[in-house]
Design a protein around this motif. Structure first.
Motif, PDB file in Angstrom:
ATOM      1  N   PRO A 281       0.839  -1.208   0.000  1.00  0.00           N
ATOM      2  CA  PRO A 281       0.000   0.000   0.000  1.00  0.00           C
ATOM      3  C   PRO A 281       0.865   1.245   0.000  1.00  0.00           C
ATOM      4  O   PRO A 281       2.004   1.234   0.475  1.00  0.00           O
ATOM      5  CB  PRO A 281      -0.793  -0.126   1.305  1.00  0.00           C
ATOM      6  N   GLU A 282       0.304   2.316  -0.544  1.00  0.00           N
ATOM      7  CA  GLU A 282       1.033   3.585  -0.538  1.00  0.00           C
ATOM      8  C   GLU A 282       0.925   4.231   0.836  1.00  0.00           C
ATOM      9  O   GLU A 282      -0.134   4.205   1.472  1.00  0.00           O
ATOM     10  CB  GLU A 282       0.442   4.524  -1.602  1.00  0.00           C
ATOM     11  N   ALA A 283       2.013   4.821   1.273  1.00  0.00           N
ATOM     12  CA  ALA A 283       2.026   5.451   2.596  1.00  0.00           C
ATOM     13  C   ALA A 283       0.977   6.550   2.697  1.00  0.00           C
ATOM     14  O   ALA A 283       0.317   6.703   3.728  1.00  0.00           O
ATOM     15  CB  ALA A 283       3.417   6.012   2.884  1.00  0.00           C
ATOM     16  N   GLY A 284       0.817   7.330   1.594  1.00  0.00           N
ATOM     17  CA  GLY A 284      -0.155   8.423   1.627  1.00  0.00           C
ATOM     18  C   GLY A 284      -1.569   7.936   1.900  1.00  0.00           C
ATOM     19  O   GLY A 284      -2.314   8.552   2.681  1.00  0.00           O
ATOM     20  N   THR A 285      -1.955   6.838   1.289  1.00  0.00           N
ATOM     21  CA  THR A 285      -3.292   6.280   1.508  1.00  0.00           C
ATOM     22  C   THR A 285      -3.506   5.951   2.975  1.00  0.00           C
ATOM     23  O   THR A 285      -4.541   6.286   3.566  1.00  0.00           O
ATOM     24  CB  THR A 285      -3.474   5.005   0.660  1.00  0.00           C
ATOM     25  N   LEU A 286      -2.526   5.285   3.576  1.00  0.00           N
ATOM     26  CA  LEU A 286      -2.660   4.863   4.961  1.00  0.00           C
ATOM     27  C   LEU A 286      -2.672   6.049   5.923  1.00  0.00           C
ATOM     28  O   LEU A 286      -3.447   6.078   6.886  1.00  0.00           O
ATOM     29  CB  LEU A 286      -1.510   3.910   5.317  1.00  0.00           C
ATOM     30  N   VAL A 287      -1.831   7.033   5.676  1.00  0.00           N
ATOM     31  CA  VAL A 287      -1.790   8.222   6.537  1.00  0.00           C
ATOM     32  C   VAL A 287      -3.129   8.960   6.473  1.00  0.00           C
ATOM     33  O   VAL A 287      -3.636   9.456   7.496  1.00  0.00           O
ATOM     34  CB  VAL A 287      -0.625   9.143   6.132  1.00  0.00           C
ATOM     35  N   GLU A 288      -3.714   9.028   5.286  1.00  0.00           N
ATOM     36  CA  GLU A 288      -5.016   9.694   5.139  1.00  0.00           C
ATOM     37  C   GLU A 288      -6.116   8.933   5.875  1.00  0.00           C
ATOM     38  O   GLU A 288      -6.987   9.535   6.508  1.00  0.00           O
ATOM     39  CB  GLU A 288      -5.355   9.831   3.654  1.00  0.00           C
ATOM     40  N   HIS A 289      -6.081   7.614   5.801  1.00  0.00           N
ATOM     41  CA  HIS A 289      -7.042   6.809   6.561  1.00  0.00           C
ATOM     42  C   HIS A 289      -6.886   7.068   8.062  1.00  0.00           C
ATOM     43  O   HIS A 289      -7.880   7.208   8.787  1.00  0.00           O
ATOM     44  CB  HIS A 289      -6.813   5.317   6.277  1.00  0.00           C
ATOM     45  N   ARG A 290      -5.649   7.088   8.511  1.00  0.00           N
ATOM     46  CA  ARG A 290      -5.404   7.309   9.931  1.00  0.00           C
ATOM     47  C   ARG A 290      -5.970   8.648  10.391  1.00  0.00           C
ATOM     48  O   ARG A 290      -6.575   8.738  11.474  1.00  0.00           O
ATOM     49  CB  ARG A 290      -3.894   7.252  10.215  1.00  0.00           C
ATOM     50  N   HIS A 311      -8.913  12.908   1.297  1.00  0.00           N
ATOM     51  CA  HIS A 311      -8.452  11.564   0.931  1.00  0.00           C
ATOM     52  C   HIS A 311      -9.012  11.138  -0.421  1.00  0.00           C
ATOM     53  O   HIS A 311      -8.297  10.552  -1.242  1.00  0.00           O
ATOM     54  CB  HIS A 311      -8.881  10.578   2.021  1.00  0.00           C
ATOM     55  N   LEU A 312     -10.274  11.443  -0.675  1.00  0.00           N
ATOM     56  CA  LEU A 312     -10.891  11.070  -1.953  1.00  0.00           C
ATOM     57  C   LEU A 312     -10.264  11.830  -3.120  1.00  0.00           C
ATOM     58  O   LEU A 312     -10.043  11.268  -4.195  1.00  0.00           O
ATOM     59  CB  LEU A 312     -12.399  11.313  -1.899  1.00  0.00           C
ATOM     60  N   HIS A 313      -9.986  13.114  -2.919  1.00  0.00           N
ATOM     61  CA  HIS A 313      -9.317  13.889  -3.978  1.00  0.00           C
ATOM     62  C   HIS A 313      -7.936  13.304  -4.291  1.00  0.00           C
ATOM     63  O   HIS A 313      -7.563  13.156  -5.461  1.00  0.00           O
ATOM     64  CB  HIS A 313      -9.178  15.351  -3.546  1.00  0.00           C
TER      65      HIS A 313
END
Length: 342
Positions: A281-290, A311-313
């Motif tokens: 997974p990309e780090a950005g995706t996970l940080v945004e989820h967090r 996050h959606l953008h």
């Protein structure tokens, strides 16, 4: 985003990995016989054993044949089989009422909760279609799919209907099943809907969310950030589902949730992309989820809603980048039932 291994796209459907009733019945009976929990000589009949396992006679018959071939059951003059003695010999038949305890089970055996044929082939078709639509426009032949999977056309039709609910396939005016092409415009349209609807659903769902479930979801995201190598495509899908499905599911407007579900095609395609290329997974995706989950746990509704929109953008940009990657790759070997239109 980094690769764990060399990328190979495999969309050839397979149902052989799915659990099979006869195999589970065989394994459980074999284990009980080996442990001496089933009395030697006990007469086993298809019907009573099928009732214990909550299944039909067909898989029981197959399991019996395998146990007989392995020397654990013997035939005799009457109907059915007798359980072999510990030394492998055939003892005198012992006729007794058959129950869970007679079969060596400590408690009532639950019916085998195994997927239907349509459930078994659904995931294979979803993976094939998800990758295929990034390479063009295809027609799916029901008859050829039924032959490829060894099921009825009705079973194939049921799986395709589920894919239509996801927006992955559609039915033409001539009753042909069509899929693709997945274009940047289609992705943009789905994300436009999600940016409008998901924050609204999250806001409505917020008062009803379980803090325990949010804490568990946050812990899984934190672990993924700390140990990205441990997260595969399926684990990432669970993380995505926790935020984009479960956190919105308490919204009282079910029509709103239905519209969001129809716009989740990018999620499905992203899962296929990660699975095909064996990616982290990309780090950005996970940080945004967090960020979203932390705001939810803190009770900061509007901050969570804003973080979800951000996050959606960002997700739209990442999905479009994946489409560009796929566009320069050679087309994979797609199933025989997928015929290119353009």
């Amino acid at each position: 985003m980094t690769r764990r291994a060399s990328a190979t796209i495999s969309t050839q459907p397979s149902v052989t990995d799915a659990p099979l009733r006869y195999r589970l019945i065989h394994d459980q009976l074999k284990n009980a016989i080996a442990l001496g929990k089933i009395a030697p000589g006990l007469v086993l009949l298809e019907g009573p054993v099928a009732r214990v396992f909550g299944t039909s006679r067909v898989p029981v018959r197959k399991a019996f044949e395998m146990l007989h071939a392995g020397g654990l059951l013997h035939t005799f003059e009457g109907r059915g089989y007798v359980v072999a003695s510990p030394d492998g010999s055939a003892p005198p038949p012992l006729r007794a009422p058959l129950s869970e305890s007679a079969l060596g089970f400590d408690e009532a055996h639950a019916p085998l909760a195994l997927p239907s044929n349509s459930e078994r082939i659904y995931h294979a078709m979803e993976a094939a279609v998800s990758i295929g639509i990034t390479f063009g426009h295809f027609r799916i032949d029901e008859s050829e799919a039924a032959e490829a999977f060894g099921v009825s056309r009705g079973t194939v039709r049921e799986a395709l209907s589920r894919l239509r609910d996801l927006g992955l396939v559609e039915k033409s005016a001539y009753s042909h099943w069509l899929c693709g092409p997945l274009t940047a415009r289609a992705v943009a349209h789905d994300y436009e809907l999600r940016v409008l609807l998901e924050p609204a659903a999250l806001r409505a769902s917020m008062p009803h969310l379980s803090k325990e479930k949010l804490t568990l979801a946050l812990a899984e995201v934190e672990r993924a950030i700390d140990e990205p190598d441990s997260i595969d495509a399926d684990a990432l899908e669970r993380i995505e589902t926790a935020l984009h499905v479960e956190c919105l599911s308490q919204a009282p407007n079910k029509k709103l949730l239905g519209m969001i579900g129809h716009a989740h095609m990018p999620l499905t395609v992203n899962h296929a992309f990660y699975n095909a290329f064996n990616l982290h997974p990309e780090a950005g995706t996970l940080v945004e989820h967090r960020a979203v989950l932390k705001h939810l746990l803190a009770g900061s509704t509007e901050a969570a809603v804003t973080a979800l929109a951000d996050h959606l953008h960002a997700g739209q940009k990442r999905t479009l980048q994946r489409l560009k990657v796929l566009a320069v790759l050679p087309e994979p070997d797609l199933p025989v039932f997928m015929h290119r239109i353009s």
